[in-house]
Design a protein around this motif. Structure first.
Motif, PDB file in Angstrom:
ATOM      1  N   UNK A 190     117.998 -11.370  70.279  1.00  0.00           N
ATOM      2  CA  UNK A 190     118.205 -10.481  70.120  1.00  0.00           C
ATOM      3  C   UNK A 190     118.643  -9.261  70.673  1.00  0.00           C
ATOM      4  N   UNK A 191     119.742  -8.712  71.410  1.00  0.00           N
ATOM      5  CA  UNK A 191     120.538  -8.260  72.583  1.00  0.00           C
ATOM      6  C   UNK A 191     120.082  -6.797  72.218  1.00  0.00           C
ATOM      7  N   UNK A 192     119.700  -6.305  73.739  1.00  0.00           N
ATOM      8  CA  UNK A 192     119.430  -4.986  73.320  1.00  0.00           C
ATOM      9  C   UNK A 192     120.487  -4.725  75.090  1.00  0.00           C
ATOM     10  N   UNK A 193     121.265  -3.386  74.533  1.00  0.00           N
ATOM     11  CA  UNK A 193     121.776  -2.736  75.432  1.00  0.00           C
ATOM     12  C   UNK A 193     120.802  -1.906  76.467  1.00  0.00           C
ATOM     13  N   UNK A 194     121.872  -2.299  78.104  1.00  0.00           N
ATOM     14  CA  UNK A 194     121.416  -1.060  78.993  1.00  0.00           C
ATOM     15  C   UNK A 194     120.856  -0.178  78.508  1.00  0.00           C
ATOM     16  N   UNK A 195     121.875   0.503  77.621  1.00  0.00           N
ATOM     17  CA  UNK A 195     121.732   2.069  77.063  1.00  0.00           C
ATOM     18  C   UNK A 195     120.366   2.108  76.786  1.00  0.00           C
ATOM     19  N   UNK A 196     119.989   1.241  75.637  1.00  0.00           N
ATOM     20  CA  UNK A 196     118.566   1.902  74.835  1.00  0.00           C
ATOM     21  C   UNK A 196     117.856   1.033  75.906  1.00  0.00           C
ATOM     22  N   UNK A 197     117.740   0.343  76.410  1.00  0.00           N
ATOM     23  CA  UNK A 197     116.579   0.029  77.744  1.00  0.00           C
ATOM     24  C   UNK A 197     116.648   1.178  78.898  1.00  0.00           C
ATOM     25  N   UNK A 198     117.027   1.697  79.004  1.00  0.00           N
ATOM     26  CA  UNK A 198     117.224   2.234  79.889  1.00  0.00           C
ATOM     27  C   UNK A 198     116.300   4.087  79.110  1.00  0.00           C
ATOM     28  N   UNK A 199     116.392   4.388  77.851  1.00  0.00           N
ATOM     29  CA  UNK A 199     116.333   5.458  77.072  1.00  0.00           C
ATOM     30  C   UNK A 199     115.283   4.798  76.988  1.00  0.00           C
ATOM     31  N   UNK A 200     114.482   3.356  76.899  1.00  0.00           N
ATOM     32  CA  UNK A 200     112.968   3.109  76.890  1.00  0.00           C
ATOM     33  C   UNK A 200     111.816   3.599  77.484  1.00  0.00           C
ATOM     34  N   UNK A 201     112.505   2.844  78.914  1.00  0.00           N
ATOM     35  CA  UNK A 201     111.955   3.302  79.591  1.00  0.00           C
ATOM     36  C   UNK A 201     111.488   4.594  80.202  1.00  0.00           C
ATOM     37  N   UNK A 202     112.506   5.415  80.147  1.00  0.00           N
ATOM     38  CA  UNK A 202     112.280   7.076  79.936  1.00  0.00           C
ATOM     39  C   UNK A 202     111.479   7.592  79.341  1.00  0.00           C
ATOM     40  N   UNK A 203     111.457   6.918  77.935  1.00  0.00           N
ATOM     41  CA  UNK A 203     109.863   7.398  77.075  1.00  0.00           C
ATOM     42  C   UNK A 203     108.721   7.385  77.482  1.00  0.00           C
ATOM     43  N   UNK A 204     108.252   5.809  77.947  1.00  0.00           N
ATOM     44  CA  UNK A 204     107.150   5.659  78.611  1.00  0.00           C
ATOM     45  C   UNK A 204     106.549   6.573  79.480  1.00  0.00           C
ATOM     46  N   UNK A 205     107.743   6.754  80.338  1.00  0.00           N
ATOM     47  CA  UNK A 205     107.379   6.998  82.224  1.00  0.00           C
ATOM     48  C   UNK A 205     107.177   8.410  81.705  1.00  0.00           C
ATOM     49  N   UNK A 206     107.629   9.294  80.445  1.00  0.00           N
ATOM     50  CA  UNK A 206     107.359  10.439  80.628  1.00  0.00           C
ATOM     51  C   UNK A 206     106.355  10.909  79.250  1.00  0.00           C
ATOM     52  N   UNK A 207     105.329   9.808  79.010  1.00  0.00           N
ATOM     53  CA  UNK A 207     104.998  10.212  77.876  1.00  0.00           C
ATOM     54  C   UNK A 207     102.951   9.424  78.646  1.00  0.00           C
ATOM     55  N   UNK A 208     102.997   9.460  79.104  1.00  0.00           N
ATOM     56  CA  UNK A 208     101.815   8.551  80.237  1.00  0.00           C
ATOM     57  C   UNK A 208     101.495   9.669  81.103  1.00  0.00           C
ATOM     58  N   UNK A 209     100.445  10.229  81.371  1.00  0.00           N
ATOM     59  CA  UNK A 209     100.140  11.756  82.112  1.00  0.00           C
ATOM     60  C   UNK A 209     100.193  10.890  82.983  1.00  0.00           C
ATOM     61  N   UNK A 210      99.276   9.559  83.473  1.00  0.00           N
ATOM     62  CA  UNK A 210      99.464   9.331  84.521  1.00  0.00           C
ATOM     63  C   UNK A 210     100.637   9.351  85.783  1.00  0.00           C
ATOM     64  N   UNK A 211     101.560   9.171  85.417  1.00  0.00           N
ATOM     65  CA  UNK A 211     103.008   8.942  86.065  1.00  0.00           C
ATOM     66  C   UNK A 211     102.802  10.784  86.538  1.00  0.00           C
ATOM     67  N   UNK A 212     102.474  11.155  85.642  1.00  0.00           N
ATOM     68  CA  UNK A 212     103.276  12.598  85.511  1.00  0.00           C
ATOM     69  C   UNK A 212     102.419  13.033  86.784  1.00  0.00           C
ATOM     70  N   UNK A 213     101.420  12.828  86.955  1.00  0.00           N
ATOM     71  CA  UNK A 213     100.209  13.849  88.015  1.00  0.00           C
ATOM     72  C   UNK A 213     100.425  13.118  88.759  1.00  0.00           C
ATOM     73  N   UNK A 214     100.987  11.935  88.835  1.00  0.00           N
ATOM     74  CA  UNK A 214     100.767  11.163  90.359  1.00  0.00           C
ATOM     75  C   UNK A 214     102.036  12.147  90.953  1.00  0.00           C
ATOM     76  N   UNK A 215     103.555  11.906  90.321  1.00  0.00           N
ATOM     77  CA  UNK A 215     104.462  12.275  91.063  1.00  0.00           C
ATOM     78  C   UNK A 215     104.095  14.426  91.601  1.00  0.00           C
ATOM     79  N   UNK A 216     103.325  14.814  90.207  1.00  0.00           N
ATOM     80  CA  UNK A 216     102.521  16.593  90.198  1.00  0.00           C
ATOM     81  C   UNK A 216     102.518  15.858  92.118  1.00  0.00           C
TER      82      UNK A 216
END
Length: 260
Positions: free
Chosen positions: A1-27
């Motif tokens: 199965x081949x996943x497009x790069x845009x789909x991979x980007x959306x997936x990584x964006x979802x993972x980062x913004x839904x993890x509280x620790x990464x959001x708090x570290x940037x804040x």
């Protein structure tokens, strides 16, 4: 199965913004850098008359605005490490690699999304720190339109983004938040600073990623009576970029070689 790069980007964006620790570290990076910088600007402004003549002659109001970067950068390191290591500690890395089998696509998407986010936060932090610091410095302040000042302010944001990317490369190699933070935080907060002030090791320490990269935030060479390095602001940033490239390449090669 081949996943497009845009789909991979959306997936990584979802993972980062839904993890509280990464959001708090940037804040924390924004609050700590701007807050500590402002406090140190107050202290430096009040004690300016008591400084040594060589420190007054090389006073850099732009660099002074980023005086809290030493502490703020630790939050950026935490962000970079957690972006990568959280998937390993939670076991989600198996699911991620099953969804995106091409590991170069997986890693490139993760690094691009996280570095872009760190760059945006870094630029917000640098401009906030600069204008707040100049307001505090008053008659000793400098305008952003003066030569090389805008470069230094933008450079502070680039420095934070590059530091996050370097941390992600190290975390990809080590796959552990404890090991990664146990190496990176003491190195940037203690080891690099200590070696940078010891005459016997100063020549070597000036090529460390933080010391070389931070020169892009200077407007006055040899600011505050410090030693002038054998490279300019962009040369120092280039040295940091080479360190980062080595870390990312090492992470990629190990990711390709190892099982999840």
């Amino acid at each position: 199965m081949t996943v497009s790069f845009s789909a991979a980007l959306r997936s990584e964006w979802t993972k980062i913004r839904t993890v509280a620790s990464t959001t708090w570290s940037l804040a924390c990076a924004v609050v700590v850098t701007a807050g500590i910088s402002a406090l140190l600007c107050v202290f430096i402004n009040n004690s300016f008359e008591g400084m040594k003549p060589e420190e007054k002659a090389t006073f850099d109001p732009t660099l002074t605005s980023f005086a809290g970067m030493n502490l703020g950068q630790l939050a950026v390191i935490v962000f970079g490490v957690l972006v990568v290591s959280t998937e390993y500690s939670s076991g989600m890395i198996r699911t991620s690699l099953a969804a995106v089998p091409r590991r170069e696509t997986f890693l490139a998407a993760k690094l691009l999304v996280a570095t872009s986010l760190a760059l945006v936060v870094g630029l917000v932090t640098s401009f906030l720190s600069f204008f707040l610091g100049q307001a505090i410095l008053g008659e000793r302040s400098i305008a952003i339109t003066e030569p090389n000042v805008l470069r230094a302010v933008i450079g502070a944001g680039l420095y934070m983004a590059m530091l996050a990317l370097f941390s992600m490369g190290v975390a990809t190699m080590l796959r552990s938040s404890v090991m990664s933070l146990g190496i990176l935080m003491p190195f940037f907060f203690l080891v690099s600073n200590i070696l940078g002030i010891v005459p016997a090791t100063r020549k070597v320490a000036q090529y460390f990623p933080d010391q070389a990269g931070s020169k892009i935030m200077q407007v006055v060479p040899g600011a505050m009576g410090s030693e002038v390095p054998p490279y300019g602001p962009w040369g120092g940033f280039g040295i940091m970029a080479l360190w980062t490239l080595a870390a990312v390449l090492g992470g990629y090669l190990l990711l390709k070689k190892r099982d999840a």
